[in-house]
Motif scaffolding. Structure first.
Motif, PDB file in Angstrom:
ATOM      1  N   PHE A   1       0.822  -1.204   0.000  1.00  0.00           N
ATOM      2  CA  PHE A   1       0.000   0.000   0.000  1.00  0.00           C
ATOM      3  C   PHE A   1       0.862   1.263   0.000  1.00  0.00           C
ATOM      4  CE2 PHE A   1      -3.176  -3.048   1.482  1.00  0.00           C
ATOM      5  CZ  PHE A   1      -4.272  -2.681   0.718  1.00  0.00           C
ATOM      6  N   VAL A   2       1.979   1.209   0.686  1.00  0.00           N
ATOM      7  CA  VAL A   2       2.877   2.366   0.716  1.00  0.00           C
ATOM      8  C   VAL A   2       3.561   2.542  -0.640  1.00  0.00           C
ATOM      9  CG1 VAL A   2       4.997   3.293   1.723  1.00  0.00           C
ATOM     10  CG2 VAL A   2       3.274   2.220   3.191  1.00  0.00           C
ATOM     11  N   ALA A   3       3.979   1.435  -1.242  1.00  0.00           N
ATOM     12  CA  ALA A   3       4.783   1.494  -2.465  1.00  0.00           C
ATOM     13  C   ALA A   3       4.011   2.019  -3.671  1.00  0.00           C
ATOM     14  CB  ALA A   3       5.355   0.113  -2.773  1.00  0.00           C
ATOM     15  N   ILE A   4       2.713   1.707  -3.769  1.00  0.00           N
ATOM     16  CA  ILE A   4       1.990   2.096  -4.997  1.00  0.00           C
ATOM     17  C   ILE A   4       0.777   2.978  -4.720  1.00  0.00           C
ATOM     18  CG2 ILE A   4       2.771   0.001  -6.181  1.00  0.00           C
ATOM     19  CD1 ILE A   4      -0.002  -1.101  -5.929  1.00  0.00           C
ATOM     20  N   ARG A   5       0.758   3.635  -3.561  1.00  0.00           N
ATOM     21  CA  ARG A   5      -0.407   4.452  -3.223  1.00  0.00           C
ATOM     22  C   ARG A   5      -0.572   5.649  -4.147  1.00  0.00           C
ATOM     23  NH1 ARG A   5       1.958   6.428   2.600  1.00  0.00           N
ATOM     24  NH2 ARG A   5       3.783   7.600   1.813  1.00  0.00           N
ATOM     25  N   ASP A   6       0.533   6.087  -4.771  1.00  0.00           N
ATOM     26  CA  ASP A   6       0.428   7.227  -5.691  1.00  0.00           C
ATOM     27  C   ASP A   6      -0.005   6.805  -7.093  1.00  0.00           C
ATOM     28  OD1 ASP A   6       1.275   8.933  -3.686  1.00  0.00           O
ATOM     29  OD2 ASP A   6       3.399   8.750  -4.235  1.00  0.00           O
ATOM     30  N   LYS A   7      -0.089   5.494  -7.308  1.00  0.00           N
ATOM     31  CA  LYS A   7      -0.403   4.993  -8.661  1.00  0.00           C
ATOM     32  C   LYS A   7      -1.824   4.458  -8.769  1.00  0.00           C
ATOM     33  CE  LYS A   7       1.993   2.375 -12.263  1.00  0.00           C
ATOM     34  NZ  LYS A   7       3.150   1.495 -12.570  1.00  0.00           N
ATOM     35  N   TYR A   8      -2.337   3.848  -7.685  1.00  0.00           N
ATOM     36  CA  TYR A   8      -3.676   3.259  -7.690  1.00  0.00           C
ATOM     37  C   TYR A   8      -4.401   3.647  -6.401  1.00  0.00           C
ATOM     38  CZ  TYR A   8      -1.625   0.250 -11.305  1.00  0.00           C
ATOM     39  OH  TYR A   8      -1.001  -0.207 -12.440  1.00  0.00           O
ATOM     40  N   ASP A   9      -5.741   3.706  -6.476  1.00  0.00           N
ATOM     41  CA  ASP A   9      -6.494   4.032  -5.261  1.00  0.00           C
ATOM     42  C   ASP A   9      -6.518   2.824  -4.324  1.00  0.00           C
ATOM     43  OD1 ASP A   9      -9.254   2.512  -5.486  1.00  0.00           O
ATOM     44  OD2 ASP A   9      -8.848   3.338  -7.490  1.00  0.00           O
ATOM     45  N   GLU A  10      -6.731   3.114  -3.054  1.00  0.00           N
ATOM     46  CA  GLU A  10      -6.616   2.100  -2.015  1.00  0.00           C
ATOM     47  C   GLU A  10      -7.596   0.952  -2.202  1.00  0.00           C
ATOM     48  OE1 GLU A  10      -6.912   1.801   2.866  1.00  0.00           O
ATOM     49  OE2 GLU A  10      -6.441   3.717   1.900  1.00  0.00           O
ATOM     50  N   SER A  11      -8.811   1.249  -2.659  1.00  0.00           N
ATOM     51  CA  SER A  11      -9.814   0.206  -2.847  1.00  0.00           C
ATOM     52  C   SER A  11      -9.384  -0.792  -3.925  1.00  0.00           C
ATOM     53  CB  SER A  11     -11.160   0.838  -3.225  1.00  0.00           C
ATOM     54  OG  SER A  11     -12.117  -0.154  -3.518  1.00  0.00           O
ATOM     55  N   SER A  12      -8.842  -0.275  -5.019  1.00  0.00           N
ATOM     56  CA  SER A  12      -8.397  -1.152  -6.110  1.00  0.00           C
ATOM     57  C   SER A  12      -7.244  -2.032  -5.665  1.00  0.00           C
ATOM     58  CB  SER A  12      -7.977  -0.315  -7.326  1.00  0.00           C
ATOM     59  OG  SER A  12      -9.063   0.423  -7.843  1.00  0.00           O
ATOM     60  N   VAL A  13      -6.341  -1.444  -4.879  1.00  0.00           N
ATOM     61  CA  VAL A  13      -5.206  -2.219  -4.374  1.00  0.00           C
ATOM     62  C   VAL A  13      -5.690  -3.312  -3.433  1.00  0.00           C
ATOM     63  CG1 VAL A  13      -3.085  -2.138  -3.012  1.00  0.00           C
ATOM     64  CG2 VAL A  13      -3.593  -0.309  -4.641  1.00  0.00           C
ATOM     65  N   HIS A  14      -6.652  -2.977  -2.585  1.00  0.00           N
ATOM     66  CA  HIS A  14      -7.191  -3.968  -1.646  1.00  0.00           C
ATOM     67  C   HIS A  14      -7.808  -5.146  -2.396  1.00  0.00           C
ATOM     68  CE1 HIS A  14     -10.123  -5.772   1.127  1.00  0.00           C
ATOM     69  NE2 HIS A  14      -9.263  -5.416   2.084  1.00  0.00           N
ATOM     70  N   ASP A  15      -8.596  -4.847  -3.439  1.00  0.00           N
ATOM     71  CA  ASP A  15      -9.232  -5.914  -4.228  1.00  0.00           C
ATOM     72  C   ASP A  15      -8.178  -6.781  -4.931  1.00  0.00           C
ATOM     73  OD1 ASP A  15     -11.706  -5.016  -3.465  1.00  0.00           O
ATOM     74  OD2 ASP A  15     -12.083  -3.897  -5.327  1.00  0.00           O
ATOM     75  N   ALA A  16      -7.150  -6.125  -5.448  1.00  0.00           N
ATOM     76  CA  ALA A  16      -6.109  -6.867  -6.167  1.00  0.00           C
ATOM     77  C   ALA A  16      -5.337  -7.786  -5.220  1.00  0.00           C
ATOM     78  CB  ALA A  16      -5.159  -5.892  -6.857  1.00  0.00           C
ATOM     79  N   VAL A  17      -5.012  -7.291  -4.047  1.00  0.00           N
ATOM     80  CA  VAL A  17      -4.302  -8.107  -3.065  1.00  0.00           C
ATOM     81  C   VAL A  17      -5.169  -9.289  -2.629  1.00  0.00           C
ATOM     82  CG1 VAL A  17      -3.353  -8.149  -0.731  1.00  0.00           C
ATOM     83  CG2 VAL A  17      -2.795  -6.260  -2.271  1.00  0.00           C
ATOM     84  N   SER A  18      -6.479  -9.047  -2.497  1.00  0.00           N
ATOM     85  CA  SER A  18      -7.392 -10.144  -2.140  1.00  0.00           C
ATOM     86  C   SER A  18      -7.382 -11.222  -3.216  1.00  0.00           C
ATOM     87  CB  SER A  18      -8.815  -9.607  -1.951  1.00  0.00           C
ATOM     88  OG  SER A  18      -8.885  -8.749  -0.837  1.00  0.00           O
ATOM     89  N   ASP A  19      -7.355 -10.808  -4.478  1.00  0.00           N
ATOM     90  CA  ASP A  19      -7.275 -11.783  -5.576  1.00  0.00           C
ATOM     91  C   ASP A  19      -5.977 -12.587  -5.496  1.00  0.00           C
ATOM     92  OD1 ASP A  19      -9.706 -10.940  -6.560  1.00  0.00           O
ATOM     93  OD2 ASP A  19      -8.838  -9.601  -8.068  1.00  0.00           O
ATOM     94  N   LEU A  20      -4.904 -11.909  -5.188  1.00  0.00           N
ATOM     95  CA  LEU A  20      -3.615 -12.598  -5.074  1.00  0.00           C
ATOM     96  C   LEU A  20      -3.610 -13.565  -3.900  1.00  0.00           C
ATOM     97  CD1 LEU A  20      -1.178  -9.652  -5.878  1.00  0.00           C
ATOM     98  CD2 LEU A  20      -1.673 -11.632  -7.316  1.00  0.00           C
ATOM     99  N   ASP A  21      -4.212 -13.145  -2.789  1.00  0.00           N
ATOM    100  CA  ASP A  21      -4.276 -14.034  -1.616  1.00  0.00           C
ATOM    101  C   ASP A  21      -5.078 -15.295  -1.916  1.00  0.00           C
ATOM    102  OD1 ASP A  21      -2.729 -12.397  -0.075  1.00  0.00           O
ATOM    103  OD2 ASP A  21      -4.394 -11.393   0.940  1.00  0.00           O
ATOM    104  N   TYR A  22      -6.116 -15.155  -2.752  1.00  0.00           N
ATOM    105  CA  TYR A  22      -6.901 -16.330  -3.149  1.00  0.00           C
ATOM    106  C   TYR A  22      -6.026 -17.314  -3.916  1.00  0.00           C
ATOM    107  CZ  TYR A  22     -10.328 -19.217  -5.576  1.00  0.00           C
ATOM    108  OH  TYR A  22     -11.036 -20.289  -6.074  1.00  0.00           O
TER     109      TYR A  22
END
Length: 449
Positions: free
Chosen positions: A44-65
């Motif tokens: 979240f710290v590394a790419i917060r300036d590139k993507y919004d927090e909600s999109s990052v959260h969803d993407a990380v959830s997909d990766l965790d799956y």
């Protein structure tokens, strides 16, 4: 371990240990520059300036799956020492050097123009018969076996080839085996009689030709220094027409003198050949036509051109088979095969015309690798452990390589001939193989969208 790369407009992620391939959105591709399955806050710290927090959260959830289902950052704990080292010595394939002589004088021939650093001779039926007996007797419970007729030029000893096929068919009935016969030829002696016999009895045939006439004739010469393209192309056309749907491959070699080798493969396709291969020459870099590290960018561009051409022809209903783009994304053969490769020195042996036994056809003539002699009923596979342990987990450069389960550590003979050890892979070959794998996976992604 993962490997990520871009292919055309695709973002591709390969999970090395599971073999899972993912075509992902750019946000996931970028997150995987940082995320290792455990460091969410860092992401979240590394790419917060590139993507919004909600999109990052969803993407990380997909990766965790994917991680939770063993499809990303998976380990290799399923591969144990027992699997690797407890394999029993079983011979399942023989390369019969039916002819240590050749009617061509090719500049890059690794076999000393057919002589393999020895005398020019043809294999007798008696030696070949003992070799087939050797295969059957050392094959254990293995039912499916293979005999490859090789040279030199095998068609120079075709009567013995036919006699050995007949003998093999008799033996397989007696011992309840199934022997698959293959042959490699330069095509000069390929007439109707031989074509008909090969089509009836051979499961596969390799037809050697390097591509465009001027490229082929640079390397593949007659003994009176004439080009051979015009002498063989009509034979190959005739053969393939009669072969119909049975398996064959037209195989070429590229060198520094034709770094535009995509044009050679396209030439072969335009000649009507639908199963093709073109291989990089492997010679020491003090030879003028050797491939070198500074050629890699050009070679990579050629594989990309071939990828574009492959996709275009497939979509236009003109699909063809390029050997290096045939990749089984379901992980293909068993784990032993994927970590150990071709089986040279363990499952695969080569027999010289005088009956000498070697770990593979590229070691023939090198007495350091001599394992016995068929005529003397002498076989001591003293190098079995050496070859059996030459797998990807015992090669330092392979351990951390993302491509290890696809190339299986590369060719032992190439490694030895270039580096003096079967445990040190031929690095230039590794780089070319990795590029071919990336293209092969990318092609499948492009064709399944």
């Amino acid at each position: 371990m993962i490997h990520k790369y871009k292919f055309k407009d695709k973002h591709i992620v390969l999970d090395v240990n599971s073999g899972a391939v993912h075509v992902v959105e750019k946000i996931i591709y970028d997150i995987l520059d940082v995320y290792n399955g455990e460091n969410k806050e860092e992401v979240f710290v590394a790419i917060r300036d590139k993507y919004d927090e909600s999109s990052v959260h969803d993407a990380v959830s997909d990766l965790d799956y994917l991680i939770s289902h063993g499809l990303l950052f998976s380990d290799d704990s399923h591969i144990t020492d027992e699997i690797i080292h407890n394999k029993k010595p079983v011979v399942k394939a023989l390369c019969l050097h039916i002819s240590h002589d050749c009617n061509m004088n090719c500049r890059y021939c690794f076999g000393d123009q057919g002589a393999f650093e020895g005398i020019r001779e043809l294999m007798s039926f008696e030696v070949g018969k003992k070799a087939i007996d050797f295969l059957v007797q050392n094959s254990g419970s293995r039912r499916n076996l293979e005999v490859d007729f090789f040279g030199g030029e095998p068609l120079m000893n075709f009567d013995v080839v036919k006699a050995l096929v007949h003998y093999g068919k008799t033996v397989e009935k007696t011992y309840r085996k199934n022997i698959r016969f293959t042959i490699t030829t330069n095509g000069l002696l390929l007439d109707d009689e031989k074509i008909d016999y090969i089509n009836e009895h051979m499961d596969n045939i390799i037809l050697s030709i390097d591509g465009r006439p001027e490229i082929h004739d640079k390397m593949r010469r007659t003994w009176n220094d004439k080009g051979t393209y015009d002498l063989i192309i009509k034979n190959y056309h005739h053969f393939v027409q009669k072969r119909k749907d049975a398996l064959y491959y037209v195989r070429g070699t590229f060198t520094k003198e034709n770094l535009d080798f995509s044009e050679d493969l396209i030439h072969l396709i335009n000649q009507g050949f639908k199963n093709v291969s073109i291989e990089p020459v492997v010679v020491n870099d003090n030879i003028s036509y050797a491939l070198r590290e500074d050629d890699l960018d050009s070679i990579f561009n050629e594989y990309e051109k071939l990828s574009d051409y492959y996709i275009q022809e497939y979509k236009n209903g003109k699909a063809f088979e390029f050997f290096h783009f045939n990749l089984d994304l379901d992980q293909g053969p068993c784990i032993i095969k994927r970590i150990s490769g071709c089986g040279a020195g363990t499952e695969y042996m080569a027999i010289a015309p005088n009956g000498d036994i070697y770990p593979c056809h590229q070691f023939v003539g090198n007495k350091d690798f001599l394992l016995g002699n068929i005529n003397e009923n002498c076989f001591e596979n003293r190098l079995y452990d050496t070859f059996n342990k030459a797998h990807i987990f015992n090669k330092e450069k392979c351990k951390s390589c993302w491509a290890k389960f696809y190339c299986s550590g590369g060719c032992h003979a190439n490694a030895y001939n270039i580096n003096g050890s079967i445990y040190e892979p031929y690095e230039l070959g590794c780089e070319m193989e990795k590029k071919r794998i990336e293209c092969a996976i990318g092609i499948q992604a492009a064709l399944t969208e």
